[in-house]
Design a protein around this motif. Structure first.
Motif, PDB file in Angstrom:
ATOM      1  N   PRO A  32       0.835  -1.203   0.000  1.00  0.00           N
ATOM      2  CA  PRO A  32       0.000   0.000   0.000  1.00  0.00           C
ATOM      3  C   PRO A  32       0.871   1.254   0.000  1.00  0.00           C
ATOM      4  CG  PRO A  32      -0.189  -1.174   2.098  1.00  0.00           C
ATOM      5  CD  PRO A  32       0.654  -2.013   1.199  1.00  0.00           C
ATOM      6  N   PRO A  33       0.387   2.315  -0.654  1.00  0.00           N
ATOM      7  CA  PRO A  33       1.157   3.565  -0.686  1.00  0.00           C
ATOM      8  C   PRO A  33       1.228   4.177   0.707  1.00  0.00           C
ATOM      9  CG  PRO A  33      -0.998   3.872  -1.661  1.00  0.00           C
ATOM     10  CD  PRO A  33      -0.870   2.407  -1.367  1.00  0.00           C
ATOM     11  N   GLY A  34       2.167   5.085   0.888  1.00  0.00           N
ATOM     12  CA  GLY A  34       2.265   5.805   2.146  1.00  0.00           C
ATOM     13  C   GLY A  34       1.095   6.756   2.307  1.00  0.00           C
ATOM     14  N   VAL A  35       0.943   7.297   3.502  1.00  0.00           N
ATOM     15  CA  VAL A  35      -0.186   8.173   3.810  1.00  0.00           C
ATOM     16  C   VAL A  35      -0.177   9.410   2.914  1.00  0.00           C
ATOM     17  CG1 VAL A  35      -1.310   9.551   5.604  1.00  0.00           C
ATOM     18  CG2 VAL A  35      -0.259   7.362   6.183  1.00  0.00           C
ATOM     19  N   PHE A  98     -17.329  -3.798   4.682  1.00  0.00           N
ATOM     20  CA  PHE A  98     -17.689  -2.816   5.700  1.00  0.00           C
ATOM     21  C   PHE A  98     -18.799  -3.359   6.590  1.00  0.00           C
ATOM     22  CE2 PHE A  98     -15.920   0.014   2.432  1.00  0.00           C
ATOM     23  CZ  PHE A  98     -15.072   0.787   3.207  1.00  0.00           C
ATOM     24  N   SER A  99     -18.795  -2.938   7.851  1.00  0.00           N
ATOM     25  CA  SER A  99     -19.840  -3.321   8.803  1.00  0.00           C
ATOM     26  C   SER A  99     -20.533  -2.064   9.299  1.00  0.00           C
ATOM     27  CB  SER A  99     -19.237  -4.056   9.999  1.00  0.00           C
ATOM     28  OG  SER A  99     -18.631  -5.252   9.596  1.00  0.00           O
ATOM     29  N   ALA A 100     -21.856  -2.070   9.266  1.00  0.00           N
ATOM     30  CA  ALA A 100     -22.621  -0.933   9.781  1.00  0.00           C
ATOM     31  C   ALA A 100     -22.320  -0.759  11.267  1.00  0.00           C
ATOM     32  CB  ALA A 100     -24.111  -1.157   9.558  1.00  0.00           C
ATOM     33  N   GLY A 101     -22.144   0.490  11.674  1.00  0.00           N
ATOM     34  CA  GLY A 101     -21.836   0.797  13.068  1.00  0.00           C
ATOM     35  C   GLY A 101     -20.347   0.913  13.351  1.00  0.00           C
ATOM     36  N   GLN A 102     -19.520   0.434  12.444  1.00  0.00           N
ATOM     37  CA  GLN A 102     -18.058   0.476  12.616  1.00  0.00           C
ATOM     38  C   GLN A 102     -17.516   1.797  12.076  1.00  0.00           C
ATOM     39  OE1 GLN A 102     -16.050  -2.275  13.876  1.00  0.00           O
ATOM     40  NE2 GLN A 102     -14.612  -0.592  14.006  1.00  0.00           N
ATOM     41  N   GLU A 103     -16.477   2.355  12.715  1.00  0.00           N
ATOM     42  CA  GLU A 103     -15.856   3.591  12.260  1.00  0.00           C
ATOM     43  C   GLU A 103     -14.632   3.278  11.414  1.00  0.00           C
ATOM     44  OE1 GLU A 103     -15.240   5.616  16.031  1.00  0.00           O
ATOM     45  OE2 GLU A 103     -16.947   6.912  15.555  1.00  0.00           O
ATOM     46  N   TYR A 104     -14.436   4.088  10.357  1.00  0.00           N
ATOM     47  CA  TYR A 104     -13.365   3.852   9.385  1.00  0.00           C
ATOM     48  C   TYR A 104     -12.654   5.152   9.036  1.00  0.00           C
ATOM     49  CZ  TYR A 104     -15.730  -0.593   8.529  1.00  0.00           C
ATOM     50  OH  TYR A 104     -16.309  -1.835   8.669  1.00  0.00           O
ATOM     51  N   LEU A 105     -11.422   5.005   8.574  1.00  0.00           N
ATOM     52  CA  LEU A 105     -10.714   6.071   7.873  1.00  0.00           C
ATOM     53  C   LEU A 105     -10.753   5.639   6.416  1.00  0.00           C
ATOM     54  CD1 LEU A 105      -8.993   8.621   7.702  1.00  0.00           C
ATOM     55  CD2 LEU A 105      -6.970   7.188   8.112  1.00  0.00           C
ATOM     56  N   VAL A 106     -11.365   6.462   5.565  1.00  0.00           N
ATOM     57  CA  VAL A 106     -11.632   6.084   4.180  1.00  0.00           C
ATOM     58  C   VAL A 106     -10.825   6.947   3.219  1.00  0.00           C
ATOM     59  CG1 VAL A 106     -13.414   5.839   2.397  1.00  0.00           C
ATOM     60  CG2 VAL A 106     -13.970   5.356   4.790  1.00  0.00           C
ATOM     61  N   TYR A 107     -10.127   6.272   2.316  1.00  0.00           N
ATOM     62  CA  TYR A 107      -9.453   6.908   1.189  1.00  0.00           C
ATOM     63  C   TYR A 107     -10.222   6.454  -0.046  1.00  0.00           C
ATOM     64  CZ  TYR A 107      -5.407   7.620   4.287  1.00  0.00           C
ATOM     65  OH  TYR A 107      -4.569   7.989   5.307  1.00  0.00           O
ATOM     66  N   ARG A 126      -5.643   2.597   1.450  1.00  0.00           N
ATOM     67  CA  ARG A 126      -5.309   2.597   2.884  1.00  0.00           C
ATOM     68  C   ARG A 126      -6.556   2.599   3.764  1.00  0.00           C
ATOM     69  NH1 ARG A 126      -0.080   3.318   4.364  1.00  0.00           N
ATOM     70  NH2 ARG A 126      -0.787   3.860   6.450  1.00  0.00           N
ATOM     71  N   THR A 127      -7.735   2.473   3.195  1.00  0.00           N
ATOM     72  CA  THR A 127      -8.970   2.462   3.980  1.00  0.00           C
ATOM     73  C   THR A 127      -8.869   1.378   5.050  1.00  0.00           C
ATOM     74  OG1 THR A 127     -10.301   3.311   2.169  1.00  0.00           O
ATOM     75  CG2 THR A 127     -11.462   2.059   3.862  1.00  0.00           C
ATOM     76  N   ALA A 128      -9.212   1.752   6.279  1.00  0.00           N
ATOM     77  CA  ALA A 128      -9.077   0.802   7.390  1.00  0.00           C
ATOM     78  C   ALA A 128     -10.044   1.156   8.512  1.00  0.00           C
ATOM     79  CB  ALA A 128      -7.650   0.834   7.929  1.00  0.00           C
ATOM     80  N   VAL A 129     -10.286   0.171   9.378  1.00  0.00           N
ATOM     81  CA  VAL A 129     -11.038   0.425  10.598  1.00  0.00           C
ATOM     82  C   VAL A 129     -10.283   1.512  11.358  1.00  0.00           C
ATOM     83  CG1 VAL A 129     -11.781  -0.600  12.783  1.00  0.00           C
ATOM     84  CG2 VAL A 129     -11.938  -1.929  10.670  1.00  0.00           C
ATOM     85  N   LEU A 130     -10.997   2.463  11.915  1.00  0.00           N
ATOM     86  CA  LEU A 130     -10.396   3.638  12.532  1.00  0.00           C
ATOM     87  C   LEU A 130      -9.338   3.269  13.584  1.00  0.00           C
ATOM     88  CD1 LEU A 130     -10.672   6.703  12.230  1.00  0.00           C
ATOM     89  CD2 LEU A 130     -12.260   6.653  14.143  1.00  0.00           C
ATOM     90  N   SER A 131      -9.620   2.280  14.390  1.00  0.00           N
ATOM     91  CA  SER A 131      -8.672   1.904  15.446  1.00  0.00           C
ATOM     92  C   SER A 131      -7.359   1.357  14.892  1.00  0.00           C
ATOM     93  CB  SER A 131      -9.308   0.886  16.391  1.00  0.00           C
ATOM     94  OG  SER A 131      -9.628  -0.301  15.672  1.00  0.00           O
ATOM     95  N   GLN A 132      -7.371   0.875  13.647  1.00  0.00           N
ATOM     96  CA  GLN A 132      -6.158   0.331  13.022  1.00  0.00           C
ATOM     97  C   GLN A 132      -5.450   1.370  12.152  1.00  0.00           C
ATOM     98  OE1 GLN A 132      -7.590  -3.064  10.892  1.00  0.00           O
ATOM     99  NE2 GLN A 132      -7.997  -4.241  12.754  1.00  0.00           N
ATOM    100  N   ALA A 133      -5.982   2.583  12.071  1.00  0.00           N
ATOM    101  CA  ALA A 133      -5.423   3.608  11.194  1.00  0.00           C
ATOM    102  C   ALA A 133      -4.828   4.771  11.984  1.00  0.00           C
ATOM    103  CB  ALA A 133      -6.508   4.118  10.254  1.00  0.00           C
ATOM    104  N   GLN A 134      -4.587   4.580  13.266  1.00  0.00           N
ATOM    105  CA  GLN A 134      -4.115   5.686  14.113  1.00  0.00           C
ATOM    106  C   GLN A 134      -2.793   6.270  13.631  1.00  0.00           C
ATOM    107  OE1 GLN A 134      -6.063   7.122  16.488  1.00  0.00           O
ATOM    108  NE2 GLN A 134      -7.556   5.679  15.675  1.00  0.00           N
ATOM    109  N   GLY A 135      -1.923   5.463  13.027  1.00  0.00           N
ATOM    110  CA  GLY A 135      -0.648   5.962  12.525  1.00  0.00           C
ATOM    111  C   GLY A 135      -0.816   6.968  11.398  1.00  0.00           C
ATOM    112  N   ASP A 136      -1.911   6.884  10.649  1.00  0.00           N
ATOM    113  CA  ASP A 136      -2.156   7.813   9.538  1.00  0.00           C
ATOM    114  C   ASP A 136      -2.382   9.245  10.028  1.00  0.00           C
ATOM    115  OD1 ASP A 136      -2.217   5.316   8.304  1.00  0.00           O
ATOM    116  OD2 ASP A 136      -3.773   5.916   6.890  1.00  0.00           O
ATOM    117  N   PHE A 137      -2.926   9.398  11.234  1.00  0.00           N
ATOM    118  CA  PHE A 137      -3.272  10.734  11.733  1.00  0.00           C
ATOM    119  C   PHE A 137      -2.047  11.602  11.992  1.00  0.00           C
ATOM    120  CE2 PHE A 137      -7.066   8.201  12.981  1.00  0.00           C
ATOM    121  CZ  PHE A 137      -7.933   8.801  12.092  1.00  0.00           C
ATOM    122  N   ALA A 138      -0.906  10.984  12.243  1.00  0.00           N
ATOM    123  CA  ALA A 138       0.320  11.760  12.452  1.00  0.00           C
ATOM    124  C   ALA A 138       0.683  12.520  11.172  1.00  0.00           C
ATOM    125  CB  ALA A 138       1.457  10.838  12.869  1.00  0.00           C
TER     126      ALA A 138
END
Length: 186
Positions: A32-35, A98-107, A126-138
């Motif tokens: 996957p590409p970088g953020v 995707f699962s309804a009710g789950q939070e995601y970071l979407v590209y 890079r779309t991922a469940v929000l809890s698994q995408a915390q490194g992207d926020f930096a």
């Protein structure tokens, strides 16, 4: 004997119609590409909760999944309170489950991969469940809250076609009855 052959022919025709092959694809992703690269490449980047996951089976092609998100933060693309994206069913068609009710970071990118030119995302993004995408926020930093309120779950979208269908039906009945009255008068 003739009945048996007829039964076999009907069974073969039915199984051929039911088992009609659909378009197949295999999904293969490189690393996957970088953020920063994914942010640049994407048409929309947002975080949010999947509030509707709608699976659409399609005759003679791959089924799709439409997902409506209640948007929390936007980094790129429309600053709408709700955004709809398309993806596949998962597996070989690159779709995300995707699962309804789950939070995601979407590209997401605008693509015709699943039909019309719509926002789409696949497992190679890079779309991922929000809890698994915390490194992207930096790299992404602070997003913005949506500025435009939209309601993609409104049921009023079907009222216009339904109204047109009812009007057409009433006109057809009136024309049919008038024609029948004219035929009786002759």
């Amino acid at each position: 004997m003739r009945n048996i052959l007829l039964f076999i022919m009907i069974a073969v025709m039915i199984s051929g119609a039911v088992g009609w092959p659909t378009a197949a694809s295999a999904c293969s992703c490189e690393q996957p590409p970088g953020v920063a690269e994914e942010l640049e490449r994407s048409d929309a980047v947002f975080s949010g909760k999947a509030i509707l996951v709608d699976e659409k089976p399609v005759l003679f092609s791959a089924a799709t999944r439409s997902v409506v998100f209640q948007v929390a933060q936007v980094w790129k693309g429309p600053a709408h309170s709700q955004i709809k994206i398309k993806t596949g069913q998962g597996g070989g068609d690159c779709g995300i489950n995707f699962s309804a009710g789950q939070e995601y970071l979407v590209y997401a990118v605008k693509s015709e991969m699943y039909g019309a030119n719509e926002l789409t995302t696949i497992i190679c993004d890079r779309t991922a469940v929000l809890s698994q995408a915390q490194g992207d926020f930096a790299v992404l930093g602070e997003g913005q809250e949506p500025t435009e309120e939209v309601d993609l779950l409104s049921r009023s979208n079907w009222l216009i076609p339904l109204g047109g269908f009812i009007v057409f039906g009433i006109l057809a009945i009136i024309i049919y009855r008038k024609k029948k009255e004219i035929d009786w008068s002759r």
